[in-house]
Design an enzyme around this catalytic site. Structure first.
Site, PDB file in Angstrom:
ATOM      1  CD  GLN A  44     -59.601  -0.175 -24.928  1.00 34.84           C
ATOM      2  OE1 GLN A  44     -59.709   0.695 -24.838  1.00 34.84           O
ATOM      3  NE2 GLN A  44     -60.865  -0.455 -26.097  1.00 34.84           N
ATOM      4  CD  GLU A  52     -61.240   5.091 -22.217  1.00 32.12           C
ATOM      5  OE1 GLU A  52     -60.708   3.435 -23.427  1.00 32.12           O
ATOM      6  OE2 GLU A  52     -62.475   4.912 -23.205  1.00 32.12           O
ATOM      7  CG  HIS A  60     -61.130  -0.995 -21.221  1.00 27.28           C
ATOM      8  ND1 HIS A  60     -61.407  -1.457 -21.278  1.00 27.28           N
ATOM      9  CD2 HIS A  60     -62.130  -0.057 -22.223  1.00 27.28           C
ATOM     10  CE1 HIS A  60     -62.472  -1.339 -22.554  1.00 27.28           C
ATOM     11  NE2 HIS A  60     -62.168  -0.021 -23.120  1.00 27.28           N
TER      12      HIS A  60
HETATM   13 NI    NI Z   1     -63.648   1.146 -24.730  1.00 26.02          NI
END
Ligand code: NI
Length: 179
Positions: free
Chosen positions: A52, A144, A147
């Site tokens: 991210q 998480e 990702h």
């Molecule tokens: Ni997220």
């Protein structure tokens, strides 16, 4: 303190399968963890994954010692740095609940997740992590770690009719951005 820009859905870097970390307790890994923590706290997130912030490595952070103003009713999850994770479902039960994501700002959706999981990995020093989790803790880990496999939560949704803007779905929430 370095608050990094968070990539938003549509950025191809969020769709990569991240690379495993090969060296622990390095300056580079500690710097990455610090940047992830600073960025997550600045955004009041419940978790953040290295992809991210554009870093192609299998590193996620999640959890909080304090109540998150955007998740006031959610149970606390131990603050965790998780590297090279592996998740195994325990049982077949799936649960539906709302999720948001800092890479999908202003939106929430109902996502089915395994209700109970066993997860393993390492912290940034290379010490092993081996836990069983359920409920919100299990959901955060699955979100998480997704990702790291290039999956954003809308790609896990079963019913797109249960996807919408936070300000419309939850008008009482103080902050429309969320994870
Ligand atoms: Ni997220």
């Amino acid at each position: 303190m370095t608050v990094r820009d968070i990539l938003k859905m549509g950025d191809a870097r969020l769709l990569r399968v991240a690379q495993p970390v090969t060296g622990f307790d390095t300056d580079a890994l500690h710097l990455l963890v610090t940047d992830l923590l600073d960025t997550m706290h600045a955004a009041n997130g419940a978790g953040l994954a290295a992809p991210q912030i554009g870093v192609d490595l299998q590193v996620v952070i999640f959890g909080s010692n304090a109540r998150n103003p955007r998740y006031p009713d959610r149970p606390l999850v131990p603050p965790t740095v998780l590297v090279n994770p592996v998740i195994m479902p325990l049982g077949e039960t799936m649960e539906d609940d709302w999720e948001g994501c800092l890479s999908v700002p202003g939106m929430r959706g109902i996502v089915p997740r395994w209700a109970r999981i066993h997860y393993t990995g390492f912290d940034q020093y290379g010490d092993p992590i081996d836990r069983v989790a359920d409920g919100f803790h299990a959901r955060v880990v699955q979100h998480e770690c997704d990702h790291l496999w290039g999956k954003l939560y809308p790609m896990r949704m079963a019913d797109m009719a249960q996807f919408g803007f936070t300000e419309v779905l939850f008008p009482d929430l103080a902050d429309a951005d969320d994870d």
